[in-house]
Motif scaffolding. Structure first.
Motif, PDB file in Angstrom:
ATOM      1  N   ILE A  96     -94.857 -42.439 -39.363  1.00 27.40           N
ATOM      2  CA  ILE A  96     -95.972 -41.620 -40.600  1.00 27.40           C
ATOM      3  C   ILE A  96     -96.165 -39.972 -39.807  1.00 27.40           C
ATOM      4  CG2 ILE A  96     -97.854 -42.960 -41.218  1.00 27.40           C
ATOM      5  CD1 ILE A  96     -99.428 -42.418 -39.146  1.00 27.40           C
ATOM      6  N   ASN A  97     -96.369 -39.062 -40.796  1.00 28.14           N
ATOM      7  CA  ASN A  97     -96.726 -37.539 -40.291  1.00 28.14           C
ATOM      8  C   ASN A  97     -97.803 -37.632 -39.459  1.00 28.14           C
ATOM      9  OD1 ASN A  97     -97.433 -34.968 -40.255  1.00 28.14           O
ATOM     10  ND2 ASN A  97     -95.748 -34.227 -41.349  1.00 28.14           N
ATOM     11  N   PHE A  98     -98.336 -37.941 -38.048  1.00 28.52           N
ATOM     12  CA  PHE A  98     -99.501 -37.919 -37.435  1.00 28.52           C
ATOM     13  C   PHE A  98     -99.886 -37.282 -37.792  1.00 28.52           C
ATOM     14  CE2 PHE A  98    -102.469 -38.718 -34.007  1.00 28.52           C
ATOM     15  CZ  PHE A  98    -103.034 -39.195 -33.841  1.00 28.52           C
ATOM     16  N   THR A  99     -99.527 -35.955 -37.276  1.00 29.23           N
ATOM     17  CA  THR A  99    -100.289 -35.135 -37.811  1.00 29.23           C
ATOM     18  C   THR A  99    -101.303 -34.193 -39.388  1.00 29.23           C
ATOM     19  OG1 THR A  99     -98.772 -32.950 -36.673  1.00 29.23           O
ATOM     20  CG2 THR A  99    -100.586 -31.922 -37.653  1.00 29.23           C
ATOM     21  N   GLU A 100    -100.099 -34.680 -40.220  1.00 28.95           N
ATOM     22  CA  GLU A 100    -101.000 -34.894 -41.586  1.00 28.95           C
ATOM     23  C   GLU A 100    -102.097 -35.481 -42.186  1.00 28.95           C
ATOM     24  OE1 GLU A 100    -100.279 -32.036 -43.536  1.00 28.95           O
ATOM     25  OE2 GLU A 100     -99.705 -31.304 -42.834  1.00 28.95           O
ATOM     26  N   VAL A 101    -101.345 -36.940 -41.022  1.00 28.71           N
ATOM     27  CA  VAL A 101    -102.904 -37.939 -41.204  1.00 28.71           C
ATOM     28  C   VAL A 101    -103.486 -37.696 -40.542  1.00 28.71           C
ATOM     29  CG1 VAL A 101    -103.281 -40.273 -40.459  1.00 28.71           C
ATOM     30  CG2 VAL A 101    -100.693 -39.697 -41.946  1.00 28.71           C
ATOM     31  N   VAL A 102    -104.129 -37.067 -39.438  1.00 31.06           N
ATOM     32  CA  VAL A 102    -104.575 -36.891 -38.632  1.00 31.06           C
ATOM     33  C   VAL A 102    -105.649 -35.457 -39.473  1.00 31.06           C
ATOM     34  CG1 VAL A 102    -106.204 -35.493 -36.779  1.00 31.06           C
ATOM     35  CG2 VAL A 102    -104.169 -37.487 -36.993  1.00 31.06           C
ATOM     36  N   LYS A 103    -104.672 -34.841 -40.177  1.00 28.13           N
ATOM     37  CA  LYS A 103    -105.527 -33.284 -40.538  1.00 28.13           C
ATOM     38  C   LYS A 103    -106.348 -33.761 -41.757  1.00 28.13           C
ATOM     39  CE  LYS A 103    -103.415 -29.525 -43.563  1.00 28.13           C
ATOM     40  NZ  LYS A 103    -102.805 -28.734 -43.943  1.00 28.13           N
ATOM     41  N   ARG A 104    -105.499 -34.859 -42.172  1.00 28.69           N
ATOM     42  CA  ARG A 104    -106.370 -35.697 -44.133  1.00 28.69           C
ATOM     43  C   ARG A 104    -107.996 -35.944 -42.721  1.00 28.69           C
ATOM     44  NH1 ARG A 104    -108.444 -34.104 -48.904  1.00 28.69           N
ATOM     45  NH2 ARG A 104    -108.691 -36.358 -49.557  1.00 28.69           N
ATOM     46  N   GLN A 105    -107.956 -37.004 -42.549  1.00 34.14           N
ATOM     47  CA  GLN A 105    -109.101 -37.141 -42.202  1.00 34.14           C
ATOM     48  C   GLN A 105    -110.194 -36.613 -41.432  1.00 34.14           C
ATOM     49  OE1 GLN A 105    -107.547 -40.007 -38.302  1.00 34.14           O
ATOM     50  NE2 GLN A 105    -108.184 -41.694 -39.721  1.00 34.14           N
ATOM     51  N   PHE A 106    -109.399 -35.236 -41.101  1.00 34.01           N
ATOM     52  CA  PHE A 106    -110.613 -34.431 -40.553  1.00 34.01           C
ATOM     53  C   PHE A 106    -111.298 -34.135 -42.213  1.00 34.01           C
ATOM     54  CE2 PHE A 106    -109.075 -34.392 -36.644  1.00 34.01           C
ATOM     55  CZ  PHE A 106    -110.052 -34.305 -36.247  1.00 34.01           C
ATOM     56  N   GLU A 107    -110.801 -33.524 -42.942  1.00 34.72           N
ATOM     57  CA  GLU A 107    -111.194 -33.072 -44.324  1.00 34.72           C
ATOM     58  C   GLU A 107    -112.181 -33.681 -44.864  1.00 34.72           C
ATOM     59  OE1 GLU A 107    -106.997 -32.411 -46.416  1.00 34.72           O
ATOM     60  OE2 GLU A 107    -106.716 -30.348 -44.872  1.00 34.72           O
ATOM     61  N   ILE A 108    -111.591 -35.414 -44.484  1.00 36.02           N
ATOM     62  CA  ILE A 108    -112.505 -36.538 -45.428  1.00 36.02           C
ATOM     63  C   ILE A 108    -113.814 -36.455 -45.046  1.00 36.02           C
ATOM     64  CG2 ILE A 108    -112.730 -38.536 -45.712  1.00 36.02           C
ATOM     65  CD1 ILE A 108    -109.751 -39.000 -46.356  1.00 36.02           C
ATOM     66  N   GLY A 109    -113.608 -35.889 -43.611  1.00 36.17           N
ATOM     67  CA  GLY A 109    -115.170 -35.795 -42.744  1.00 36.17           C
ATOM     68  C   GLY A 109    -115.690 -34.294 -43.347  1.00 36.17           C
ATOM     69  N   ASP A 110    -115.536 -34.298 -43.331  1.00 35.18           N
ATOM     70  CA  ASP A 110    -115.571 -32.343 -43.892  1.00 35.18           C
ATOM     71  C   ASP A 110    -116.392 -31.726 -45.515  1.00 35.18           C
ATOM     72  OD1 ASP A 110    -115.041 -31.265 -41.708  1.00 35.18           O
ATOM     73  OD2 ASP A 110    -113.261 -30.107 -42.714  1.00 35.18           O
ATOM     74  N   LYS A 111    -115.872 -33.243 -46.247  1.00 34.67           N
ATOM     75  CA  LYS A 111    -116.153 -33.914 -47.513  1.00 34.67           C
ATOM     76  C   LYS A 111    -117.452 -34.926 -47.392  1.00 34.67           C
ATOM     77  CE  LYS A 111    -112.071 -33.937 -49.889  1.00 34.67           C
ATOM     78  NZ  LYS A 111    -112.207 -32.242 -51.054  1.00 34.67           N
ATOM     79  N   PHE A 112    -117.561 -35.776 -46.137  1.00 32.09           N
ATOM     80  CA  PHE A 112    -118.556 -36.270 -46.357  1.00 32.09           C
ATOM     81  C   PHE A 112    -119.891 -35.727 -45.938  1.00 32.09           C
ATOM     82  CE2 PHE A 112    -116.169 -40.221 -47.246  1.00 32.09           C
ATOM     83  CZ  PHE A 112    -116.986 -40.980 -47.311  1.00 32.09           C
ATOM     84  N   PHE A 113    -120.009 -34.267 -44.546  1.00 35.98           N
ATOM     85  CA  PHE A 113    -120.829 -33.903 -43.956  1.00 35.98           C
ATOM     86  C   PHE A 113    -120.931 -33.143 -45.870  1.00 35.98           C
ATOM     87  CE2 PHE A 113    -121.806 -30.347 -41.602  1.00 35.98           C
ATOM     88  CZ  PHE A 113    -122.851 -30.372 -41.184  1.00 35.98           C
ATOM     89  N   ALA A 114    -120.060 -32.168 -46.325  1.00 37.33           N
ATOM     90  CA  ALA A 114    -120.560 -31.328 -47.406  1.00 37.33           C
ATOM     91  C   ALA A 114    -121.798 -32.626 -48.493  1.00 37.33           C
ATOM     92  CB  ALA A 114    -119.409 -30.999 -47.910  1.00 37.33           C
ATOM     93  N   GLY A 115    -121.493 -33.536 -48.401  1.00 42.85           N
ATOM     94  CA  GLY A 115    -122.789 -34.381 -49.101  1.00 42.85           C
ATOM     95  C   GLY A 115    -121.559 -35.688 -50.203  1.00 42.85           C
ATOM     96  N   HIS A 116    -120.632 -35.940 -49.766  1.00 45.94           N
ATOM     97  CA  HIS A 116    -119.823 -36.526 -50.620  1.00 45.94           C
ATOM     98  C   HIS A 116    -120.049 -38.452 -50.407  1.00 45.94           C
ATOM     99  CE1 HIS A 116    -116.704 -39.008 -52.747  1.00 45.94           C
ATOM    100  NE2 HIS A 116    -116.069 -39.355 -51.651  1.00 45.94           N
ATOM    101  N   ARG A 117    -120.285 -39.357 -51.107  1.00 45.46           N
ATOM    102  CA  ARG A 117    -120.533 -40.469 -51.145  1.00 45.46           C
ATOM    103  C   ARG A 117    -118.951 -41.230 -52.122  1.00 45.46           C
ATOM    104  NH1 ARG A 117    -122.361 -38.195 -47.339  1.00 45.46           N
ATOM    105  NH2 ARG A 117    -124.339 -38.183 -46.834  1.00 45.46           N
ATOM    106  N   ASP A 118    -119.202 -42.133 -51.439  1.00 46.87           N
ATOM    107  CA  ASP A 118    -118.344 -43.076 -52.005  1.00 46.87           C
ATOM    108  C   ASP A 118    -119.281 -43.712 -53.806  1.00 46.87           C
ATOM    109  OD1 ASP A 118    -115.502 -42.185 -50.839  1.00 46.87           O
ATOM    110  OD2 ASP A 118    -115.335 -44.254 -49.850  1.00 46.87           O
ATOM    111  N   ARG A 119    -118.220 -44.090 -54.225  1.00 44.78           N
ATOM    112  CA  ARG A 119    -119.529 -44.352 -55.114  1.00 44.78           C
ATOM    113  C   ARG A 119    -119.270 -46.473 -55.584  1.00 44.78           C
ATOM    114  NH1 ARG A 119    -118.277 -40.783 -60.929  1.00 44.78           N
ATOM    115  NH2 ARG A 119    -119.223 -39.123 -60.012  1.00 44.78           N
TER     116      ARG A 119
END
Length: 359
Positions: A96-119
């Protein structure tokens, strides 16, 4: 002959099963593509994950997980997307493109930090799953501890630990931020957070003054690196508070010994407070206690030499070492904590022999 027959039969069955699994995997994958084109993203993700389970080919597994992550992303199921990405990061790092995968993981963490919750269900928006912010940041930082996204994530994680009443984990996060990213803006904020966390731990009760000493190190390090920072005044006030906390600890130990009529031990603690923490309030109280001890000795017609004097063990006839921490309003202990390196009591004379390291 029979053995050869069974080997051929077993091999044939194995290949037939393998072909069947690959066919099932490809069928599920195709079904997922069709559902995704129709906009049925959650159903598509289910088919992709089924394809990943059925497939034996690692490339097929990787493609299925990537497609499942994409489908969950379109459905705004970012937690489920993260789980797919974590499988890729843990089991298929070379494919895989490890850099892009990890980058997306941090972006998801930021979304949860901002208040996102899965329905739980798309048609019940008011029912959501748990907050996974800490879990996501923890795993993302484990995957890539030194990436450019790590400082802010680690700083946020430390604050979340504080909110969750986990000060030790928070302190470790702040310390790692300073160590791994020393020249970043996040390191400056982490230094302030670290100082504040250690200050609060000292206030709760610090029997050996370890947290207070660590707080002083953090304060001094911050002042050395950021002498003109707007928070400098707060740092200086906090340093004075730490000195007061350390002085109060020694003063309380001295008071404990004084109440037990062990004046020689008490005066050593009071003298230390006066000598090392002159500008604190406990220093004035220690001076008054020393004067009271002096009056007590004079009232009994005794000669008291504070610098060095052996005394009789009338209050404590047992073999016990000097107390280094006593139960008080800020103590974590329920009983006095004794110093195993302290004085030695003569069994026959019931007298404490004062050693040089006690003075």
């Amino acid at each position: 002959m029979h053995l050869k027959f069974f080997l051929i039969l077993f091999t044939s069955l194995f290949f037939l099963t393998a072909f069947a699994d690959e066919a099932a995997a490809q069928k599920a994958y195709s079904a997922g593509r069709e559902r995704e084109k129709q906009g049925r993203f959650l159903t598509a993700a289910d088919y992709y994950l089924e394809s990943e389970i059925q497939a034996d080919d690692p490339v097929q597994k990787v493609n299925a997980l990537i497609c499942a992550a994409r489908a969950y992303r379109k459905a705004r199921k970012y937690g489920a997307e993260f789980d797919c990405l974590q499988k890729l990061a843990e089991g298929h790092v070379t494919r895989i493109n490890f850099t892009e995968v990890v980058k997306r993981q941090f972006e998801i963490g930021d979304k949860f930090f901002a208040g996102h919750r899965d329905r739980f269900l798309s048609w019940l928006p008011f029912i959501t799953k748990d907050n996974r912010t800490m879990e996501i940041y923890e795993k993302a930082l484990k995957n890539a501890p030194c990436t450019t996204f790590a400082p802010e994530a680690r700083l946020r994680l430390g604050r979340l630990y504080l909110d969750d009443d986990k000060p030790d984990k928070a302190i470790q996060c702040f310390a790692d931020t300073i160590k791994l990213h020393p020249d970043s803006e996040e390191a400056r904020y982490a230094a302030l957070e670290l100082s504040n966390a250690l200050l609060h731990k000292s206030r709760r009760g610090d029997g050996d003054s370890q947290n207070a000493k660590l707080a002083l190190e953090a304060f001094d390090s911050f002042l050395e690196k950021h002498p003109d920072d707007p928070q400098t005044d707060w740092i200086k006030r906090s340093r004075e508070e730490i000195y007061t906390i350390m002085a109060e600890r020694l003063y309380n130990i001295g008071k404990f010994y004084m109440n037990e009529k062990k004046y020689d031990v008490a005066q050593r603690y009071f003298a230390t407070v006066i000598r090392d923490y002159t500008q604190t309030k406990p220093a004035s109280a220690a001076e008054r206690m020393l004067a009271e001890i002096d009056r007590e000795y004079k009232a009994k017609g005794l000669h008291w030499t504070p610098e060095r004097r052996a005394f009789k063990e009338s209050a404590f006839p047992r073999e016990e070492s000097p107390v280094i921490s006593i139960p008080d309003s800020g103590s974590r202990w329920l009983l006095p904590i004794r110093d195993v390196k302290g004085g030695i009591i003569d069994r026959d004379k019931k007298q404490e022999v004062v050693t040089d390291d006690m003075l």
